[in-house]
Design an enzyme around this catalytic site. Structure first.
Site, short mmCIF file in Angstrom:
data_model
loop_
_atom_site.label_atom_id
_atom_site.label_comp_id
_atom_site.label_asym_id
_atom_site.label_seq_id
_atom_site.Cartn_x
_atom_site.Cartn_y
_atom_site.Cartn_z
N HIS A 55 45.70 43.85 33.59
CA HIS A 55 46.68 44.93 33.34
C HIS A 55 47.35 45.39 34.63
O HIS A 55 47.64 46.58 34.80
CB HIS A 55 46.02 46.12 32.63
CG HIS A 55 45.50 45.79 31.26
ND1 HIS A 55 46.30 45.80 30.13
CD2 HIS A 55 44.26 45.43 30.84
CE1 HIS A 55 45.57 45.46 29.08
NE2 HIS A 55 44.34 45.23 29.48
N ASN A 128 45.43 48.37 23.13
CA ASN A 128 46.37 47.26 23.29
C ASN A 128 47.39 47.30 22.16
O ASN A 128 47.28 48.12 21.25
CB ASN A 128 45.62 45.92 23.24
CG ASN A 128 44.92 45.59 24.55
OD1 ASN A 128 45.34 46.02 25.63
ND2 ASN A 128 43.85 44.83 24.46
#
Ligand code: NDP
Length: 480
Positions: A55, A128
């Site tokens: 990320h 997510n």
């Protein structure tokens, strides 16, 4: 004296000349006593904090969450107390595998992390844009990520590594199917859903616990990019998603999402036909319908990218009273590893940084540590219990017991677990065009992968749905 603000060094001394280094004569070398030059070079060398291992590439914005539905029978959390109640939020979106400078429009899950600055402390919903994940046991997480990152020899991402891992880990099939479907590349961050993914829990004032799954559905509508458009945009405008989000907010076109909950009474989990704490599974909507909870709106861009987006630190462990964990073992691992990653990345006092700072008072006994930039507790006591009127624990916030049982062992999580049913359900709900797109995307990604791995993976597609497996086999020219 000029009316302009005088530039200073980091310690506030006025700078007379920021254009010319201190040198021995007009053509001579620089002198070690040029403290301005040394300070600038030393600071520059330290401008980067360690990149997130996953990320890394993100975009973020501030906004507000407004409650529209009543969850108070399930949770005592003050954030849900009254319809119409507002809570400030910060949201960070991200890709997963790529580095800080990578392109936005790659095929990858997207992180969708929301920090709610509630009156009872921060609640981080760190999810997510997909409701499931590739692995269900945290022991496999670092192996999985290694397989998706760069090859140790070539330094390139490597399809053989990716499909080798996936084909040997059938629990990944559901997420792989979502990843290679049309939703694998969102058109923008505004046009995708978010999901808490894990099963969490809610608990109310009567000490009842309910399991919960969170859904954050876009009100802009789902929009996706074809693989060809995504590849073109990656070359032309690698920061496409960052730019889109920033420009929409600057133009006053504030993106909004609706937060929904799926709720399951605690005891019902024991009667489910599958493990409701398994991160590779969804709860079918027909069994657990979505309950509307509120609206999330993003309406303010960060004033400074590093200060806010890069220093934003999320952890699923940040849960105010009324919100709790579950036996989901991936969640259990994240509760430990996210704060640990932030301590390593930006330091032990990261929760005091402006973007992470709770908006309610903080009365802990943590002291000292690197970069302690607040008052460090001032004259207050540094231990508890104490006779000095320091903050005390309050049993009225006590969480009901989490029912767990079982003998400690390394149980085979692949034994007796259906890894194919829900992946097949998804395949069957796609229309013909979407099915073909899914198959084409997979075939493109698997070209050049050793045939033994292709065959193993096709076996999994076959078990999810024969048409799925046959489509991929045909595309790769594999017969028999
Ligand atoms: P439903 O028919 O009630 O729901 C289907 C879901 O599929 C919808 O939420 C829809 O999202 C989503 N969907 C549609 N296209 C895609 C895609 N290309 N990639 C990912 N999701 C997509 O069925 P069930 O609840 O019984 O679930 C069936 C399958 O749907 C599951 O196996 C799972 O793969 C998928 N799914 C289920 C979710 C759940 O929480 N139950 C959540 C997301 C996906 P939307 O409504 O936003 O269009």
């Amino acid at each position: 004296m000029s009316s302009k603000i005088t530039m200073t060094t980091a310690t506030g001394c006025p700078v007379a000349d920021n254009q010319n280094s201190l040198t021995a004569g007009p053509r001579g070398p620089v002198l070690l006593q040029d403290q301005l030059l040394l300070e600038k070079m030393a600071h520059f060398n330290r401008e980067r904090v360690p990149e997130r291992v996953v990320h890394a590439k993100g975009a973020g914005a501030h906004g507000v969450f407004t409650v529209t539905g009543d969850l108070s029978r399930y949770s005592r959390a003050r954030i849900f107390e009254s319809v119409g109640g507002e809570t400030p939020v910060f949201v960070r979106f991200s890709t997963v595998a790529g580095e800080l400078g990578s392109a936005d429009t790659v095929r990858d899950p997207r992180g969708f992390a929301i920090k709610f600055y509630t009156e009872e402390g921060n609640w981080d919903l760190v999810g997510n844009n997909t409701p499931v994940f590739f692995v269900r046991d945290p022991l496999k997480f670092s192996d999985f990520i290694h397989s998706q990152k760069r090859h140790p020899v070539t330094g390139r991402r490597d399809a053989a590594m990716q499909w080798d891992f996936w084909s040997l880990s059938p629990e990944s099939l559901h997420q792989v199917t979502i990843l290679f479907s049309d939703r694998g590349i969102p058109a923008s961050l505004r046009h995708m859903n978010g999901y808490g993914s894990h099963t969490f829990s809610l608990w109310n004032r009567d000490g009842e616990r309910f399991w919960v799954k969170w859904h954050v559905k876009t009100r802009q509508g789902i929009r996706c990019l074809s693989a060809a458009d995504a590849a073109r945009i990656a070359g032309e405008d690698p920061d496409h998603h960052r730019r889109d989000l920033y420009q929409a907010i600057e133009a006053g076109d504030y993106p909004r999402w609706t937060l929904y909950a799926q709720v399951m009474p605690e005891r019902e989990a024991e009667r489910m036909p599958f493990d409701p704490f398994d991160l590779t599974k969804v709860w079918p909507h027909a069994d657990h319908p979505l309950i509307e909870v509120g609206v999330l709106e993003l309406n303010r861009n960060p004033a400074n990218y590093f200060a806010e987006v890069e220093q934003a630190a999320f952890s699923p462990a940040n849960m105010p009273p009324g919100i709790g964990a579950s036996p989901d073992r991936m969640l259990q691992a994240r509760l430990a590893s996210y704060p640990d990653a932030q301590r390593y990345r930006i330091g032990v006092n990261y929760n005091a940084l402006e973007v992470n700072r709770p908006r309610c008072p903080v009365h802990s006994y943590h002291r000292d540590g690197q970069m302690r930039f607040d008052a460090n507790g001032g004259t207050g006591p540094v231990y508890q219990p104490n006779s000095l009127d320091g903050p005390v624990d309050d049993p009225s916030f006590r969480e009901p017991p989490l029912r767990i049982s079982g003998d400690a062992d390394r149980y085979d999580h692949r034994q007796g677990n259906d890894d194919y049913g829900q992946a097949g359900d998804l395949f069957r709900l796609l229309d013909q065009g979407q099915r073909q797109e899914l198959i084409d995307n997979i075939v493109d990604a698997m070209r050049g992968v050793p045939e033994a791995i292709q065959r193993r993976q096709i076996g999994h597609f076959m078990k999810a749905d024969p048409a799925y497996g046959e489509g991929v086999a045909r595309g790769l020219g594999i017969t028999g």
